[in-house]
Design an enzyme around this catalytic site. Sequence first.
Site, PDB file in Angstrom:
ATOM      1  N   ASP A 171      33.046  46.682  52.034  1.00 15.08           N
ATOM      2  CA  ASP A 171      32.947  45.215  50.910  1.00 15.08           C
ATOM      3  C   ASP A 171      33.752  45.269  49.725  1.00 15.08           C
ATOM      4  O   ASP A 171      34.426  44.393  49.349  1.00 15.08           O
ATOM      5  CB  ASP A 171      31.727  44.706  50.812  1.00 15.08           C
ATOM      6  N   ARG A 178      39.757  39.914  48.259  1.00 11.81           N
ATOM      7  CA  ARG A 178      39.533  38.303  48.360  1.00 11.81           C
ATOM      8  C   ARG A 178      39.827  37.529  46.933  1.00 11.81           C
ATOM      9  O   ARG A 178      40.330  36.445  46.960  1.00 11.81           O
ATOM     10  CB  ARG A 178      38.025  37.898  48.850  1.00 11.81           C
ATOM     11  N   SER A 193      29.299  39.477  52.395  1.00  8.70           N
ATOM     12  CA  SER A 193      29.539  40.401  51.279  1.00  8.70           C
ATOM     13  C   SER A 193      28.200  40.881  50.541  1.00  8.70           C
ATOM     14  O   SER A 193      28.000  42.028  50.257  1.00  8.70           O
ATOM     15  CB  SER A 193      30.565  39.966  50.234  1.00  8.70           C
ATOM     16  N   LYS A 197      25.622  44.637  51.149  1.00  4.41           N
ATOM     17  CA  LYS A 197      25.194  45.447  49.850  1.00  4.41           C
ATOM     18  C   LYS A 197      23.592  45.568  49.847  1.00  4.41           C
ATOM     19  O   LYS A 197      23.159  46.510  49.586  1.00  4.41           O
ATOM     20  CB  LYS A 197      25.703  45.098  48.588  1.00  4.41           C
TER      21      LYS A 197
END
Length: 435
Positions: A171, A178, A193, A197
Amino acid sequence: MGEDGHVSEAFDAVDVISAKRDREELSDAQIDWVIDAYTRGVVAEEQMSALAMAIYLNGMGPREIARWADAMIRSGERLDFSGLSRPTSDKHSTGGVGDKITLPLAPIVAACGVAVPQLSGRGLGHTGGTLDKLESIPGWRASLSNEEMLAQLEDVGAVICAAGTGLAPADKKLYALRDVTGTVSCVPLIATSIMSKKIAEGTGSLVLDVKVGSGAFMKELGQARELAETMVRLGTDAGVKTVALLTNMETPLGLTAGNALEVRESVEVLEGGGPPDVVELTLALAREMVAGAGRDDVDPADVLADGRAMDVWRRMIRAQGGDPDAPLPTARETHLVLAPADGVLVQLDALAVGVAAWRLGAGRARKEDPVQAGAGVEIHAKPGAVVRGGEPLLTLHTDEPERFDRALESLEGGFLIAPEGSRPDLPPIVIERVS
Ligand code: URA
């Protein structure tokens, strides 16, 4: 391994990109491979940006989303809080202007007997980062080892620190990509994303604050609801008790946007004062976190009122080298924005204020830029307030007065004063709950 010594790859990146371009569903094996190969550097940045754009345009189904999140979790380490003596709960906000809620929230929830592992980030663009805010406290340090973090969680109950590089490294790479390829605001990519996490972090329960409005990623309620539902499903399926609140981000939260300014306001909340909207949202999220951790026998409002939350704040700041009694930095220059007429303030646009704070030096344009601790915007009137022409609406703070013009430009059209007697339609802070 092939004869030439190269590891033979299970798929070709071009085939995976073409499949998504042609609106096909990616298989589990394709997703596992592409995330792993991208993390290893086998899928090139330009190939991943093409795939991200294909996903942005053509979306992903629920199975693909779940697998994508899972593959990102498996790209790195998973933390384990099961050895702690208390249950864990975490909060994630999708980011807004003046969103300092983590600062009072973590000590409040810890004072209720719940451990709060708050792995946070720095700001990029017009939304501020929690670490940037706390770094305005003299001596405070954001980086802790996993062992230091666990020790502080056991001892103090709350830790706000930088997420280590070991959590969901796929990520980290993909988010940076991105950011420069116009593929941030896409529900499947944002949801995976954030949740990769949070699930890798190992929290037992999670509360998501999904912002809706001009200052948020999600400008429309329907889009925010879809993001919230997608994230709640990912969390729940991974065994993390997850709920989301959709909250208003048409106007900034509280009366400050900027690093040290927001720390000052958070301390005011912990002292029993602070702006009503910040207190209301902090307590709403605290109640969800405490309930998620199974401690609904304690009311967060009580630990705020009797000073226990403030005690945790002071210990939490000291544990990371900060001095909770040190004066906070202030900017060298200020500039007042005055109300142009008598009337009722009916609009103060979150994005306009966020961009102004950013241009004053509170935020950064590139990852490596420094931020000014004292820069930002102080708000003297919120929507619904009666204002008099010539009275201050905002105070702009910066160390570099040449920044005022660009900040003032971003505020043009950012507030609206209607004739006296007008009654603006003000949305509630908490718009909806998704569980
Ligand atoms: N925050 C994240 O961590 N990821 C996103 O994609 C957007 C916001």
